[in-house]
Scaffold this active site. Structure first.
Site, PDB file in Angstrom:
ATOM      1  N   ASN A   1       0.828  -1.210   0.000  1.00 24.55           N
ATOM      2  CA  ASN A   1       0.000   0.000   0.000  1.00 24.55           C
ATOM      3  C   ASN A   1       0.863   1.262   0.000  1.00 24.55           C
ATOM      4  O   ASN A   1       0.373   2.352   0.281  1.00 24.55           O
ATOM      5  CB  ASN A   1      -0.958  -0.022   1.203  1.00 24.55           C
ATOM      6  CG  ASN A   1      -2.045  -1.069   0.998  1.00 24.55           C
ATOM      7  OD1 ASN A   1      -2.498  -1.280  -0.119  1.00 24.55           O
ATOM      8  ND2 ASN A   1      -2.447  -1.753   2.051  1.00 24.55           N
TER       9      ASN A   1
ATOM     10  N   ILE B   1     -20.368   8.773  -5.807  1.00 26.51           N
ATOM     11  CA  ILE B   1     -19.755   7.515  -5.370  1.00 26.51           C
ATOM     12  C   ILE B   1     -20.006   7.214  -3.895  1.00 26.51           C
ATOM     13  O   ILE B   1     -19.915   6.073  -3.468  1.00 26.51           O
ATOM     14  CB  ILE B   1     -18.241   7.525  -5.688  1.00 26.51           C
ATOM     15  CG1 ILE B   1     -18.019   7.733  -7.187  1.00 26.51           C
ATOM     16  CG2 ILE B   1     -17.551   6.256  -5.225  1.00 26.51           C
ATOM     17  CD1 ILE B   1     -18.718   6.714  -8.081  1.00 26.51           C
TER      18      ILE B   1
ATOM     19  N   TRP C   1      -6.692  -3.849   2.842  1.00 27.30           N
ATOM     20  CA  TRP C   1      -6.283  -2.642   3.558  1.00 27.30           C
ATOM     21  C   TRP C   1      -6.131  -2.873   5.063  1.00 27.30           C
ATOM     22  O   TRP C   1      -6.162  -1.950   5.843  1.00 27.30           O
ATOM     23  CB  TRP C   1      -7.258  -1.493   3.257  1.00 27.30           C
ATOM     24  CG  TRP C   1      -7.042  -0.933   1.867  1.00 27.30           C
ATOM     25  CD1 TRP C   1      -6.014  -1.219   1.016  1.00 27.30           C
ATOM     26  CD2 TRP C   1      -7.872   0.006   1.170  1.00 27.30           C
ATOM     27  NE1 TRP C   1      -6.154  -0.514  -0.158  1.00 27.30           N
ATOM     28  CE2 TRP C   1      -7.283   0.240  -0.101  1.00 27.30           C
ATOM     29  CE3 TRP C   1      -9.058   0.676   1.498  1.00 27.30           C
ATOM     30  CZ2 TRP C   1      -7.833   1.121  -1.037  1.00 27.30           C
ATOM     31  CZ3 TRP C   1      -9.610   1.549   0.554  1.00 27.30           C
ATOM     32  CH2 TRP C   1      -9.003   1.769  -0.688  1.00 27.30           C
TER      33      TRP C   1
ATOM     34  N   HIS D   1     -17.877  -0.139  -6.772  1.00 22.57           N
ATOM     35  CA  HIS D   1     -16.991   0.944  -7.241  1.00 22.57           C
ATOM     36  C   HIS D   1     -15.554   0.457  -7.178  1.00 22.57           C
ATOM     37  O   HIS D   1     -15.162  -0.208  -6.230  1.00 22.57           O
ATOM     38  CB  HIS D   1     -17.158   2.182  -6.350  1.00 22.57           C
ATOM     39  CG  HIS D   1     -16.173   3.266  -6.687  1.00 22.57           C
ATOM     40  ND1 HIS D   1     -16.209   3.939  -7.883  1.00 22.57           N
ATOM     41  CD2 HIS D   1     -15.115   3.766  -6.003  1.00 22.57           C
ATOM     42  CE1 HIS D   1     -15.212   4.813  -7.911  1.00 22.57           C
ATOM     43  NE2 HIS D   1     -14.537   4.717  -6.792  1.00 22.57           N
TER      44      HIS D   1
ATOM     45  N   HIS E   1     -12.461  -9.709 -17.478  1.00 24.48           N
ATOM     46  CA  HIS E   1     -13.359 -10.877 -17.423  1.00 24.48           C
ATOM     47  C   HIS E   1     -13.724 -11.215 -15.979  1.00 24.48           C
ATOM     48  O   HIS E   1     -14.840 -11.661 -15.703  1.00 24.48           O
ATOM     49  CB  HIS E   1     -12.739 -12.064 -18.162  1.00 24.48           C
ATOM     50  CG  HIS E   1     -12.617 -11.784 -19.635  1.00 24.48           C
ATOM     51  ND1 HIS E   1     -13.712 -11.729 -20.474  1.00 24.48           N
ATOM     52  CD2 HIS E   1     -11.536 -11.464 -20.400  1.00 24.48           C
ATOM     53  CE1 HIS E   1     -13.322 -11.408 -21.696  1.00 24.48           C
ATOM     54  NE2 HIS E   1     -12.008 -11.237 -21.680  1.00 24.48           N
TER      55      HIS E   1
ATOM     56  N   ASP F   1     -17.381 -11.195 -14.185  1.00 24.39           N
ATOM     57  CA  ASP F   1     -17.757 -12.361 -13.386  1.00 24.39           C
ATOM     58  C   ASP F   1     -18.261 -11.980 -11.986  1.00 24.39           C
ATOM     59  O   ASP F   1     -18.894 -12.784 -11.308  1.00 24.39           O
ATOM     60  CB  ASP F   1     -16.537 -13.292 -13.285  1.00 24.39           C
ATOM     61  CG  ASP F   1     -16.948 -14.726 -13.015  1.00 24.39           C
ATOM     62  OD1 ASP F   1     -18.019 -15.142 -13.501  1.00 24.39           O
ATOM     63  OD2 ASP F   1     -16.203 -15.428 -12.304  1.00 24.39           O
TER      64      ASP F   1
ATOM     65  N   GLU G   1     -13.069   4.602 -11.265  1.00 25.99           N
ATOM     66  CA  GLU G   1     -12.192   5.777 -11.238  1.00 25.99           C
ATOM     67  C   GLU G   1     -11.430   5.796 -12.552  1.00 25.99           C
ATOM     68  O   GLU G   1     -10.417   5.129 -12.704  1.00 25.99           O
ATOM     69  CB  GLU G   1     -11.216   5.669 -10.062  1.00 25.99           C
ATOM     70  CG  GLU G   1     -10.349   6.884  -9.913  1.00 25.99           C
ATOM     71  CD  GLU G   1      -9.373   6.749  -8.760  1.00 25.99           C
ATOM     72  OE1 GLU G   1      -8.209   7.086  -8.973  1.00 25.99           O
ATOM     73  OE2 GLU G   1      -9.771   6.313  -7.673  1.00 25.99           O
TER      74      GLU G   1
ATOM     75  N   HIS H   1      -9.754  14.229  -7.687  1.00 26.39           N
ATOM     76  CA  HIS H   1      -8.495  14.473  -6.976  1.00 26.39           C
ATOM     77  C   HIS H   1      -7.944  15.868  -7.258  1.00 26.39           C
ATOM     78  O   HIS H   1      -6.958  16.277  -6.677  1.00 26.39           O
ATOM     79  CB  HIS H   1      -7.459  13.408  -7.346  1.00 26.39           C
ATOM     80  CG  HIS H   1      -7.942  12.027  -7.016  1.00 26.39           C
ATOM     81  ND1 HIS H   1      -8.638  11.256  -7.920  1.00 26.39           N
ATOM     82  CD2 HIS H   1      -7.884  11.304  -5.873  1.00 26.39           C
ATOM     83  CE1 HIS H   1      -8.975  10.112  -7.346  1.00 26.39           C
ATOM     84  NE2 HIS H   1      -8.529  10.116  -6.107  1.00 26.39           N
TER      85      HIS H   1
END
Length: 765
Positions: free
Chosen positions: A116, A437, A567, A647, A658, A662, A671, A701
């Site tokens: 991250n 969002i 996260w 989102h 794909h 699915d 985004e 942003h």
């Protein structure tokens, strides 16, 4: 027996560097103030490692922003737009590259492998005039030496640096970045020569690209680079460090035959296959830096198991050539447990942050040399045993429910097109429906209310009243703007993962477990220590309240299981996918309760789904299979008339499109505004996506307010590749970090653009 640390966190135990940087950027303190805070941090880190008995202590792992940007500065590879005219690169140019300034944008930032952390991407081409323009590596080596600490200077290796770069604007995409090796190696030679002259006896080159799937010409570049550096490196000990995954058999062969190299560093936590390569063949007389202490998690090391691994390696490489090391830099873990005064004692005993991991490395090195600290090892064994047997870790009902998931792939019973028909009958939305969002601006006042409630300075009644007023304001604003599907604005949430983690069992939270994400921005990942379940509804109260304020559809807002997993600091005593399935079941309960409460549109954010993609292609399918399955589990039970949105927060979908299909969501928002073409090209190439899709029409942003015509033009481009009956119009991300003065006109223009296109479509019929 020797010990080594690959790298250490820079922010300081109480984020001292963060506050010093932000104060400097805001003009509240001087460059000298910033340098003083930084020098104090470096000095305390070096002394801490020296006092702990570490032999190979790194220097030049400190950075004011990012280590790759530091390398760009060292090589003088400053893009022309920053107006640098030569000489030593100072803060003005350095921070302009990192953050932009009033007249020019920043360089691109992207994720550092699958962590991250984010790095600043070098912009290179045939015209770049490289020159030795930052002496930071040498200055920090000398600084440590003056404090009586002999360090190992760390440089981002030349080949990894080029492979992490991108072609500068205007440079043909076919330009081979590796062709710049002959131009940058002379500067590396200057740096090495200066370090040698300053008294360095060891030097570390970080070449993490060696863990990726590399074509043979890229592997040959490593051989060529180190052959070229060989004469400059003579008289020095050189370790080439890799991390985050196994090295392939081909990369291993390349690495152990590099010229001028004395030792090799491997991640033996994630790189279990590398262990077999080492045992099968290791060059005699070379050093093995064995990365057995995990630099990416916060769990105490299993010292007995690590010691057994190390003892087996001793037989392969020789007692005097084995160095106890870390799997990667401690940059990716929290700084020091000593600052955790509120963490539950039992859970705390299971953890080790960077400062504790330094002690683990030293304890293992001492044990190998026959000076085992029995008390330290016993305390470690007791903590591991307590974690294994603690009733807080295991919840049988959760285990049972997760086991029962096996054998079904959890798909909704009907196709997405028939569901969209049923949903349209219920929701009655116009063509090109508008939405946002999820989050709306978080004002200073709003943050104060949350902080005071957490500190018990205001009552629950006062808190609910304040949040209700905020939701009412956000709902009213959206109605005035004439947005079609509303959100409640998330005023009760500080963070999209922490908010849910605090209400799920199996999660713990540190007070100071901060980890650098980029620049001065730090994140504080939740700790998943046990089986995950949902004791009570988490969002139903607020979503129902918001829906009662309007006749328009109100979206329920949830964070998806894969994002919560990616996260967080995740338990390491069971496979990650099992933990993910448990989180999915908890979110499923919430989805069903929202539906019962009359919420007909539910968004399950998977912002970080792609982030968890393993570094090696051979492991992609397995990850994507369970990640997508986890998402489907969350909403498999809802009615056809309930519309499920998701989102996603990144631009590069082409390789996983794909898997996204699915997931079987009814609507996906993306985004996309910064990389329009990239995403739309997937659809242009004929991937049929039958669900609703909202590629973000503007970039949240940036404070810039996009004019209506620009937004209308962007929607037209989207309509060239997407059917008008599936296209949604929305910003590209949540609005939490923006101000209302920016949000109101931007959303107003967005709605106007959607209405303009509706008219164009109607008159074209």
């Amino acid at each position: 027996m020797a010990s080594h640390i690959v790298g250490y966190p820079r922010m300081g135990p109480k984020r001292e560097l963060k506050f010093a940087l932000e104060s400097f950027w805001d003009g509240k303190s001087t460059a000298e103030d910033l340098k003083k805070v930084s020098a104090d941090l470096r000095s305390s880190i070096w002394k801490q490692m020296a006092d702990a008995g570490i032999k190979y202590i790194p220097s030049n792992t400190f950075s004011y922003y990012d280590q790759v940007l530091d390398t760009t500065a060292m090589l003088g590879a400053v893009p022309p737009r920053y107006g640098w005219t030569g000489g030593e690169i100072e803060f003005d140019v350095y921070f302009s590259m990192a953050r932009g300034n009033a007249s020019v944008p920043a360089m691109e930032m992207t994720k550092w492998f699958d962590t991250n952390y984010h790095f600043i991407v070098p912009e290179l081409g045939p015209e770049v005039n490289f020159s030795y323009a930052s002496h930071k590596a040498v200055l920090e080596y000398k600084e440590a030496k003056a404090l009586g600490v002999d360090t190992v200077p760390v440089l981002v290796g030349p080949v990894s640096y080029l492979l992490l770069s991108k072609q500068a604007k205007g440079v043909d995409k076919s330009f081979d970045l590796l062709s710049l090796l002959p131009k940058i190696l002379p500067i590396y030679k200057e740096v090495v020569a200066e370090l040698k002259e300053a008294g360095a006896s060891w030097i570390q080159f970080d070449e993490p690209l060696l863990v990726m799937d590399l074509e043979s010409h890229k592997l040959q570049a490593f051989s060529a680079a180190y052959a070229d550096l060989e004469s400059t490196l003579s008289g020095l000990n050189v370790v080439v460090e890799t991390y985050f995954a196994d090295v392939t058999a081909e990369a291993y062969k390349t690495l152990i035959s590099l010229k001028g190299v004395t030792g090799y560093g491997f991640d033996l936590v994630r790189g279990t296959k590398t262990l077999d390569l080492v045992k099968a063949e290791f060059p005699s007389g070379k050093y093995l830096f064995a990365g057995v202490v995990d630099g990416r998690n916060i769990w105490a090391n299993d010292l007995a198991a690590s010691l057994a691994t190390l003892e087996a390696l001793e037989g392969v490489v020789g007692k005097d050539k084995l160095v106890v090391s870390t799997s990667c830099s401690f940059l990716h873990t929290a700084v020091d447990l000593i600052n955790e005064t509120k963490l539950d004692d039992e859970i705390k005993s299971w953890l080790a942050f960077a400062a504790q991991k330094v002690l683990e490395v030293n304890a293992l090195a001492k044990a190998l040399s026959g000076q085992k600290d029995e008390a330290f090892f016993s305390a470690n064994a007791a903590a591991l045993a307590s974690r294994k047997s603690s009733p807080r870790v295991t919840n049988e009902a959760v285990q049972k429910a997760a086991t029962a998931l096996k054998g079904s792939d959890h798909r909704r019973a009907t196709t997405v097109s028939s569901r969209l028909d049923a949903q349209q009958k219920k929701l009655n939305l116009p063509i090109l429906p508008t939405t946002t969002i999820g989050s709306f601006p978080q004002t200073v006042e709003l943050r104060r209310v949350r902080r005071e409630y957490k500190a018990k300075k205001i009552s629950e009644e006062e808190y609910v009243k304040a949040i209700k007023e905020e939701i009412s304001k956000v709902v009213k604003l959206q109605e005035e703007l004439d947005i079609d599907v509303l959100v409640h604005g998330e005023p009760e949430r500080n963070d999209m993962v922490e908010y849910f983690g605090e209400q799920l069992s199996g999660f713990a939270f540190s007070a100071n477990g901060w980890v650098q994400s980029y620049g001065s921005r730090c994140v504080k990942p939740p700790i998943i220590y046990g089986d995950v379940s949902r004791p009570n509804p988490m969002t139903v109260f607020w979503s129902s309240m918001a829906q009662s304020m309007t006749a328009r559809p109100m979206k329920g807002m949830l964070t998806g299981p894969v994002t919560i997993l990616n996260w967080s600091f995740v338990r390491n005593d069971q496979p990650r996918h099992e933990t993910c399935y448990q989180i999915a079941l908890a979110i499923k309960n919430e989805v069903e309760d929202l539906e019962k409460a009359g919420i007909n549109v539910i968004q399950i954010d998977e912002a970080a789904l792609r982030e968890g993609l393993p570094l090696r292609k051979s492991e992609h399918d397995f990850y994507l299979k369970w990640a997508v399955h986890s998402f489907r589990i969350t909403n498999v039970g809802v009615q056809d008339t309930t519309q499920i949105h998701t989102h996603m927060c990144y631009s590069n979908f082409n390789d996983i499109i794909h898997s996204i299909i699915d997931m079987d969501a009814d609507v996906i928002t993306i985004e996309n505004s910064r990389s329009d073409e990239k995403l739309l090209s997937v659809f242009r190439e004929g991937v049929k996506y039958g669900a609703g899709i909202g590629p973000g029409v503007y970039d949240i942003h940036s404070p810039r307010i996009p004019p209506t015509e620009e937004l209308a033009d962007r929607i037209r481009k989207m309509l060239a590749v997407l059917e008008s009956n599936v296209l949604w119009v929305n910003p590209d991300c949540g609005l939490k970090t923006r101000k209302y003065g920016e949000v109101n006109p931007a959303l107003s223009n967005m709605v106007a653009a959607a209405k303009q296109l509706r008219q164009e479509l109607a008159s074209a019929k």
